[in-house]
Design a protein around this motif. Sequence first.
Motif, PDB file in Angstrom:
ATOM      1  N   GLU A 354      42.397 -38.421  51.501  1.00  0.00           N
ATOM      2  CA  GLU A 354      42.566 -39.626  52.302  1.00  0.00           C
ATOM      3  C   GLU A 354      43.824 -39.556  53.168  1.00  0.00           C
ATOM      4  N   ARG A 355      44.878 -38.935  52.642  1.00  0.00           N
ATOM      5  CA  ARG A 355      46.061 -38.744  53.468  1.00  0.00           C
ATOM      6  C   ARG A 355      45.762 -37.806  54.636  1.00  0.00           C
ATOM      7  N   GLU A 356      44.936 -36.809  54.395  1.00  0.00           N
ATOM      8  CA  GLU A 356      44.556 -35.886  55.473  1.00  0.00           C
ATOM      9  C   GLU A 356      43.711 -36.586  56.528  1.00  0.00           C
ATOM     10  N   MET A 357      42.796 -37.433  56.088  1.00  0.00           N
ATOM     11  CA  MET A 357      41.966 -38.174  57.044  1.00  0.00           C
ATOM     12  C   MET A 357      42.829 -39.095  57.911  1.00  0.00           C
ATOM     13  N   ALA A 591      47.380 -30.938  62.652  1.00  0.00           N
ATOM     14  CA  ALA A 591      47.698 -32.143  61.876  1.00  0.00           C
ATOM     15  C   ALA A 591      47.207 -32.019  60.442  1.00  0.00           C
ATOM     16  N   GLU A 592      46.047 -31.423  60.310  1.00  0.00           N
ATOM     17  CA  GLU A 592      45.459 -31.213  58.988  1.00  0.00           C
ATOM     18  C   GLU A 592      46.310 -30.256  58.154  1.00  0.00           C
ATOM     19  N   ALA A 593      46.765 -29.164  58.771  1.00  0.00           N
ATOM     20  CA  ALA A 593      47.567 -28.178  58.043  1.00  0.00           C
ATOM     21  C   ALA A 593      48.914 -28.760  57.609  1.00  0.00           C
ATOM     22  N   LEU A 594      49.514 -29.571  58.484  1.00  0.00           N
ATOM     23  CA  LEU A 594      50.793 -30.191  58.145  1.00  0.00           C
ATOM     24  C   LEU A 594      50.629 -31.150  56.979  1.00  0.00           C
ATOM     25  N   GLN A 595      49.568 -31.956  57.007  1.00  0.00           N
ATOM     26  CA  GLN A 595      49.351 -32.887  55.905  1.00  0.00           C
ATOM     27  C   GLN A 595      49.016 -32.146  54.618  1.00  0.00           C
ATOM     28  N   ASN A 599      50.886 -32.579  51.114  1.00  0.00           N
ATOM     29  CA  ASN A 599      50.166 -32.903  49.881  1.00  0.00           C
ATOM     30  C   ASN A 599      50.536 -31.966  48.748  1.00  0.00           C
ATOM     31  N   VAL A 600      50.683 -30.686  49.081  1.00  0.00           N
ATOM     32  CA  VAL A 600      51.057 -29.707  48.058  1.00  0.00           C
ATOM     33  C   VAL A 600      52.441 -30.047  47.496  1.00  0.00           C
ATOM     34  N   LEU A 601      53.366 -30.408  48.388  1.00  0.00           N
ATOM     35  CA  LEU A 601      54.701 -30.809  47.937  1.00  0.00           C
ATOM     36  C   LEU A 601      54.633 -32.087  47.115  1.00  0.00           C
ATOM     37  N   HIS A 602      53.799 -33.008  47.548  1.00  0.00           N
ATOM     38  CA  HIS A 602      53.667 -34.293  46.861  1.00  0.00           C
ATOM     39  C   HIS A 602      53.134 -34.105  45.445  1.00  0.00           C
ATOM     40  N   LEU A 603      52.178 -33.183  45.307  1.00  0.00           N
ATOM     41  CA  LEU A 603      51.542 -32.981  43.998  1.00  0.00           C
ATOM     42  C   LEU A 603      52.210 -31.897  43.178  1.00  0.00           C
ATOM     43  N   GLY A 604      53.118 -31.163  43.806  1.00  0.00           N
ATOM     44  CA  GLY A 604      53.796 -30.102  43.076  1.00  0.00           C
ATOM     45  C   GLY A 604      52.911 -28.919  42.784  1.00  0.00           C
ATOM     46  N   ASP A 606      48.783 -26.876  43.968  1.00  0.00           N
ATOM     47  CA  ASP A 606      47.596 -26.855  44.814  1.00  0.00           C
ATOM     48  C   ASP A 606      46.949 -28.237  44.843  1.00  0.00           C
ATOM     49  N   ASP A 607      46.452 -28.620  45.979  1.00  0.00           N
ATOM     50  CA  ASP A 607      45.780 -29.902  46.132  1.00  0.00           C
ATOM     51  C   ASP A 607      44.311 -29.634  46.442  1.00  0.00           C
ATOM     52  N   ALA A 608      43.457 -29.953  45.459  1.00  0.00           N
ATOM     53  CA  ALA A 608      42.031 -29.675  45.633  1.00  0.00           C
ATOM     54  C   ALA A 608      41.396 -30.557  46.695  1.00  0.00           C
ATOM     55  N   GLY A 609      42.148 -31.551  47.187  1.00  0.00           N
ATOM     56  CA  GLY A 609      41.577 -32.429  48.194  1.00  0.00           C
ATOM     57  C   GLY A 609      41.613 -31.841  49.581  1.00  0.00           C
ATOM     58  N   GLN A 610      42.259 -30.718  49.772  1.00  0.00           N
ATOM     59  CA  GLN A 610      42.473 -30.243  51.135  1.00  0.00           C
ATOM     60  C   GLN A 610      41.375 -29.318  51.629  1.00  0.00           C
ATOM     61  N   ARG A 611      41.192 -29.377  52.920  1.00  0.00           N
ATOM     62  CA  ARG A 611      40.177 -28.556  53.570  1.00  0.00           C
ATOM     63  C   ARG A 611      40.545 -27.087  53.481  1.00  0.00           C
ATOM     64  N   GLU A 612      39.538 -26.276  53.272  1.00  0.00           N
ATOM     65  CA  GLU A 612      39.781 -24.830  53.212  1.00  0.00           C
ATOM     66  C   GLU A 612      39.593 -24.215  54.582  1.00  0.00           C
TER      67      GLU A 612
END
Length: 612
Positions: A354-357, A591-595, A599-604, A606-612
Amino acid sequence: MAKTVSEFIIDRVREWGVSRVFGYPGDGIGAFDGVLGELDVKGEGLEYIRPTHEEIAAFMATAHAKFTGEVGVCVATSSPGAFHLINGLYDAQMDNVPVVAIVGQQGLDALGTFTQQESNLERVFADVACYVTTIVSPEQAQAVVDTAFRTAQARLQPAVIVLPHDVQAMDAAEPGAAHWVSRSSSAPASTRIVPAPEALEAAASVINAGSKVTLLVGAGARGATDQVLELARRTGAGIVTALRGKDVVPSDVPFHTQQLGLLGTMPSLTQMKECDTLVLLGTNYPYGEFLPATGQCRAVQVDLKPEQLGVRYPTEANLWGDVGATLDALLPLIAQKSDLGWQRDVAEAFQGWEREMRAEAMVSFPDGVNPRRVFFELNERLPENAIVTADAGTTADWYAHHVRLRRGMRGDLSGRLASMLAAMPYALAAKFAYPDRPVICTIGDGAFQMLGMNELITLKKYQERWPNKQFIIAVMHNDDLAQVSWEQRTQDADPVWRGSQDVESIDYAGYAELLGFRGVRLRHDDEAADAWEQAFRHDGVTLIDAYVTRNAPPLPPKISKEYRNNTLKALAGRDPLRVGAVVDSAEAIGAEALQRAKNVLHLGGDDAGQRE
């Protein structure tokens, strides 16, 4: 007793719970329409809604069935009018909703004689309808009407009644106890079907054995929201919804990761990659490449359409039944999971998505408004009980990615048929069904030019009937058939051919103003929020003319090698829009890559929510 066959049919249609029909007149159905008019004047008939085209009438009947659960009814004249219904009836067929079409025909003596507007309508409708019959005598009318409605309801398909002009005006007759005469019933068949106990036990055994359960929920689960959520609670499941099932599961359920596929989310795709148990509930999701690999997981399916069981994935247990009734019987057999780690991971991944969107919606493009921003700002302001319709094309992408329907809200579109122009008749049908609720139609300019613009005239005709007159149309004005343009690049590695793709630019807001509606011109991203606020403050019809870029990429959650290579090949060649497409794609992906990094920093990790 009714005096004529037409009066009898109208009375019988009312017995089947129908109060509104969508139609367009013509001499082939003239006697029937005449009776409709007489009864309407007396207040004893059916509400007759006449849009500007028979195709719209059929889509409205289909949408009425989708939004209300009732049988939708459309009426048209013989050959040309009847033919125009076909696209809307295929929408009903492919999305499994009950519709009855009543179509005119030339007189009985003309059948098979090649007279004007006489055609073999039974043959014409044989593929689209689960039942199609011509009424050839007054005594037959009762059985044909009853069978058409009962079959449409039970099989969740369209049925067609062909009504010759002379039969329409014949004296009605009560069927007697005679050879070849059927005396039928107007009682519907119950569809609250529950599988046998042994089938339920087999399904429960599969589900209870799973540790990473995912529920794939479709429109066939409508009405069973609470049971679906209870199954997820007991099993610790994540939930993915098919596009037409978007409003079945409220968006504020944290482990509901929205849709799957090209217009889906990465958390939904991750669920499909990693689950060990898949439960399909009322869905005929057609894109097998996004489902789990064969042998990856065990699977169970519940559906009221038996022919659609076990055709998308090798399921172990196929439960033929209504989703709500079946889950009522199944839930007592489901054990409560103590480890909810899978469900928590799913919810956390979706927060990242949702943060990426949001980040993608906030990108500014040099060549027009970001269409994601338009939908993002809509979602931020959706009122309670809102009804949202979307059209085929990139409109459906933005609707899936950014609109979140809370409990009580509704949303729909042409699903498996994915027909252009359906958003407008869907929105109109929703407004007639729920005149006290706000309705929002989101549509591309190509679809709007097909027949959607005409339906502003229908709005003009009927708006005074509604206590809440709020009806908002958001036109994605990019002068392009954008979805097809991107499909040419990503699927076929072909450059855009402007001769087929360009849409003539029109002042859509000005056209709305010509009819007395409010027009809002949205030309800059920072105007999007105010455009929606203006629309929601206005108790009337508002058209938002959103001048969006034609180059915003409808990025899938996972960019495949084929998708990437085809796009690069198309843009490296003679694509006339390659500069804009490259710039806008780079902006969106950046924008997607920056977010993603945030997210990775926020979660400490890997973030499974991110686009590959």
